[in-house]
Motif scaffolding. Structure first.
Motif, mmCIF file in Angstrom:
data_model
loop_
_atom_site.group_PDB
_atom_site.id
_atom_site.type_symbol
_atom_site.label_atom_id
_atom_site.label_comp_id
_atom_site.label_asym_id
_atom_site.label_seq_id
_atom_site.Cartn_x
_atom_site.Cartn_y
_atom_site.Cartn_z
ATOM 1 N N GLY A 18 -9.468 18.037 -34.315
ATOM 2 C CA GLY A 18 -8.964 17.385 -35.519
ATOM 3 C C GLY A 18 -7.454 17.443 -35.655
ATOM 4 O O GLY A 18 -6.872 16.720 -36.466
ATOM 5 N N GLN A 19 -6.806 18.309 -34.858
ATOM 6 C CA GLN A 19 -5.348 18.386 -34.899
ATOM 7 C C GLN A 19 -4.692 17.263 -34.089
ATOM 8 O O GLN A 19 -3.467 17.118 -34.091
ATOM 9 C CB GLN A 19 -4.876 19.739 -34.354
ATOM 10 N N PHE A 20 -5.515 16.487 -33.386
ATOM 11 C CA PHE A 20 -4.997 15.404 -32.554
ATOM 12 C C PHE A 20 -5.098 14.093 -33.318
ATOM 13 O O PHE A 20 -6.195 13.630 -33.639
ATOM 14 C CB PHE A 20 -5.809 15.334 -31.254
ATOM 15 N N LEU A 21 -3.950 13.513 -33.627
ATOM 16 C CA LEU A 21 -3.910 12.250 -34.358
ATOM 17 C C LEU A 21 -4.451 11.124 -33.485
ATOM 18 O O LEU A 21 -4.024 10.957 -32.344
ATOM 19 C CB LEU A 21 -2.477 11.937 -34.777
ATOM 20 N N THR A 22 -5.397 10.346 -34.012
ATOM 21 C CA THR A 22 -5.966 9.240 -33.248
ATOM 22 C C THR A 22 -5.962 7.963 -34.071
ATOM 23 O O THR A 22 -5.848 7.982 -35.297
ATOM 24 C CB THR A 22 -7.425 9.524 -32.835
ATOM 25 N N THR A 35 0.799 -1.882 -39.106
ATOM 26 C CA THR A 35 0.649 -0.428 -39.114
ATOM 27 C C THR A 35 -0.789 -0.058 -38.815
ATOM 28 O O THR A 35 -1.716 -0.580 -39.431
ATOM 29 C CB THR A 35 1.057 0.151 -40.482
ATOM 30 N N PRO A 36 -1.029 0.858 -37.877
ATOM 31 C CA PRO A 36 -2.404 1.221 -37.520
ATOM 32 C C PRO A 36 -3.040 2.167 -38.534
ATOM 33 O O PRO A 36 -2.352 2.905 -39.249
ATOM 34 C CB PRO A 36 -2.233 1.917 -36.175
ATOM 35 N N LEU A 37 -4.363 2.146 -38.577
ATOM 36 C CA LEU A 37 -5.126 3.135 -39.338
ATOM 37 C C LEU A 37 -5.340 4.333 -38.426
ATOM 38 O O LEU A 37 -5.813 4.185 -37.297
ATOM 39 C CB LEU A 37 -6.475 2.555 -39.762
ATOM 40 N N THR A 38 -4.976 5.529 -38.899
ATOM 41 C CA THR A 38 -5.111 6.729 -38.083
ATOM 42 C C THR A 38 -5.965 7.770 -38.794
ATOM 43 O O THR A 38 -6.260 7.662 -39.987
ATOM 44 C CB THR A 38 -3.730 7.321 -37.749
ATOM 45 N N TYR A 39 -6.343 8.795 -38.025
ATOM 46 C CA TYR A 39 -7.233 9.840 -38.527
ATOM 47 C C TYR A 39 -6.694 11.187 -38.058
ATOM 48 O O TYR A 39 -6.428 11.385 -36.870
ATOM 49 C CB TYR A 39 -8.634 9.607 -37.963
ATOM 50 N N PHE A 40 -6.524 12.132 -39.013
ATOM 51 C CA PHE A 40 -5.919 13.422 -38.689
ATOM 52 C C PHE A 40 -6.449 14.482 -39.646
ATOM 53 O O PHE A 40 -6.444 14.288 -40.869
ATOM 54 C CB PHE A 40 -4.400 13.319 -38.791
ATOM 55 N N GLN A 41 -6.929 15.586 -39.084
ATOM 56 C CA GLN A 41 -7.446 16.719 -39.852
ATOM 57 C C GLN A 41 -8.507 16.284 -40.857
ATOM 58 O O GLN A 41 -8.541 16.727 -42.001
ATOM 59 C CB GLN A 41 -6.308 17.445 -40.573
ATOM 60 N N GLY A 42 -9.390 15.390 -40.411
ATOM 61 C CA GLY A 42 -10.522 14.986 -41.239
ATOM 62 C C GLY A 42 -10.192 13.953 -42.310
ATOM 63 O O GLY A 42 -11.003 13.698 -43.185
ATOM 64 N N ARG A 43 -8.989 13.357 -42.241
ATOM 65 C CA ARG A 43 -8.586 12.393 -43.263
ATOM 66 C C ARG A 43 -7.938 11.169 -42.628
ATOM 67 O O ARG A 43 -7.321 11.263 -41.569
ATOM 68 C CB ARG A 43 -7.603 13.036 -44.250
ATOM 69 N N TYR A 44 -8.074 10.048 -43.304
ATOM 70 C CA TYR A 44 -7.356 8.855 -42.894
ATOM 71 C C TYR A 44 -5.894 9.022 -43.240
ATOM 72 O O TYR A 44 -5.535 9.591 -44.269
ATOM 73 C CB TYR A 44 -7.908 7.625 -43.619
ATOM 74 N N THR A 45 -5.035 8.527 -42.373
ATOM 75 C CA THR A 45 -3.598 8.603 -42.638
ATOM 76 C C THR A 45 -2.954 7.246 -42.398
ATOM 77 O O THR A 45 -3.536 6.387 -41.764
ATOM 78 C CB THR A 45 -2.923 9.646 -41.735
ATOM 79 N N CYS A 99 -16.873 10.292 -34.387
ATOM 80 C CA CYS A 99 -15.607 10.609 -35.041
ATOM 81 C C CYS A 99 -15.554 12.094 -35.272
ATOM 82 O O CYS A 99 -16.491 12.662 -35.824
ATOM 83 C CB CYS A 99 -15.448 9.853 -36.356
ATOM 84 N N VAL A 100 -14.473 12.712 -34.862
ATOM 85 C CA VAL A 100 -14.320 14.153 -35.028
ATOM 86 C C VAL A 100 -13.956 14.474 -36.459
ATOM 87 O O VAL A 100 -13.083 13.842 -37.032
ATOM 88 C CB VAL A 100 -13.226 14.686 -34.084
ATOM 89 N N SER A 101 -14.623 15.442 -37.050
ATOM 90 C CA SER A 101 -14.279 15.905 -38.385
ATOM 91 C C SER A 101 -13.554 17.229 -38.278
ATOM 92 O O SER A 101 -13.974 18.106 -37.536
ATOM 93 C CB SER A 101 -15.550 16.083 -39.234
ATOM 94 N N ALA A 102 -12.457 17.364 -38.992
ATOM 95 C CA ALA A 102 -11.649 18.583 -38.877
ATOM 96 C C ALA A 102 -11.795 19.509 -40.066
ATOM 97 O O ALA A 102 -11.171 20.540 -40.127
ATOM 98 C CB ALA A 102 -10.182 18.208 -38.716
ATOM 99 N N ALA A 103 -12.584 19.168 -41.041
ATOM 100 C CA ALA A 103 -12.706 20.017 -42.220
ATOM 101 C C ALA A 103 -14.162 20.060 -42.667
ATOM 102 O O ALA A 103 -14.831 19.052 -42.691
ATOM 103 C CB ALA A 103 -11.839 19.472 -43.352
ATOM 104 N N PRO A 104 -14.708 21.237 -43.024
ATOM 105 C CA PRO A 104 -14.010 22.523 -42.964
ATOM 106 C C PRO A 104 -13.996 23.070 -41.551
ATOM 107 O O PRO A 104 -14.815 22.676 -40.741
ATOM 108 C CB PRO A 104 -14.833 23.408 -43.890
ATOM 109 N N GLY A 105 -13.087 23.997 -41.273
ATOM 110 C CA GLY A 105 -13.005 24.573 -39.942
ATOM 111 C C GLY A 105 -13.055 26.085 -40.021
ATOM 112 O O GLY A 105 -13.161 26.678 -41.097
#
Length: 202
Positions: A59-63, A192-202, A13-19
């Motif tokens: 991390g800028q790519f929503l998955t 609704t899907p569980l997504t991940y963006f910029q190091g956080r669940y969305t 899993c890609v972590s986007a924070a800190p960058g």
């Protein structure tokens, strides 16, 4: 809520924070770029981003988030997997990427089959559990699942989509391996899907 990971998670899993500080990156065509080395000329091939820079940009790519799983004589085993995508419609192929040290991926290579449970927004706790350093048996504790009708691999109850696959190919790729599976069974549920963006669940 930021994702909490164990010391040796069995997942990718890609972590986007800190960058890195993007304001310090050189500019090209109004886009921030990483040259990989100071003083690189435009006609030279750059060395590439550092691992932290690369993770930040990815991390800028929503998955979406999935649980990739299989089973052997020791029981079910699975991991949270963010690096998952479709490959082909005919034949139906998908792929996931996992660290070369991943116990789940090594087990899948041995069994020759795996399942993919696409997580719904209500399953954040499941994603955290399967993405931690928790033992393989503890990951399935208090998690409802059923054996898939085609492979017997775990299908997590409440997931918005399920796939059952046989291993089609596996390729080394840096510190990971690319595992390609041929889909032999599939089902979906509207949610609704569980997504991940910029190091956080969305």
């Amino acid at each position: 809520m930021s994702r909490q990971r164990g010391s040796q998670p069995d997942d990718f899993c890609v972590s986007a924070a800190p960058g890195p500080n993007l304001n310090d990156a050189p500019q090209a065509n109004n886009h921030r770029v990483f040259s990989g080395a100071d003083g690189v000329l435009l006609d030279q091939i750059p060395a590439g981003p550092t691992a932290d820079e690369f993770k930040f940009v990815l991390g800028q790519f929503l998955t979406g988030l999935t649980i990739v799983a299989t089973h052997d004589r020791s029981g079910p085993i699975g991991m949270t997997c963010q690096a998952f995508t479709a490959v082909s419609l005919s034949p139906p192929l998908v792929l996931f990427c996992a660290r070369t040290q991943s116990e789940t991926a090594r087990t899948i290579a041995q069994t020759g089959f795996f399942s993919v449970s696409m997580l719904g927004k209500h399953q954040q706790a499941v994603a955290e559990r399967f993405g931690s350093s928790t033992s393989r048996s503890d990951r399935f504790t208090s998690v409802d699942w059923v054996p898939g009708p085609a492979t017997g691999c775990p299908l997590l109850t409440g997931a918005i989509g399920h796939l059952e696959c046989i291993v089609h190919a596996s390729h080394p790729a840096g510190d990971h391996r690319i595992h390609i599976g041929q889909v032999v069974a599939a089902s979906a549920h509207t949610a609704t899907p569980l997504t991940y963006f910029q190091g956080r669940y969305t």
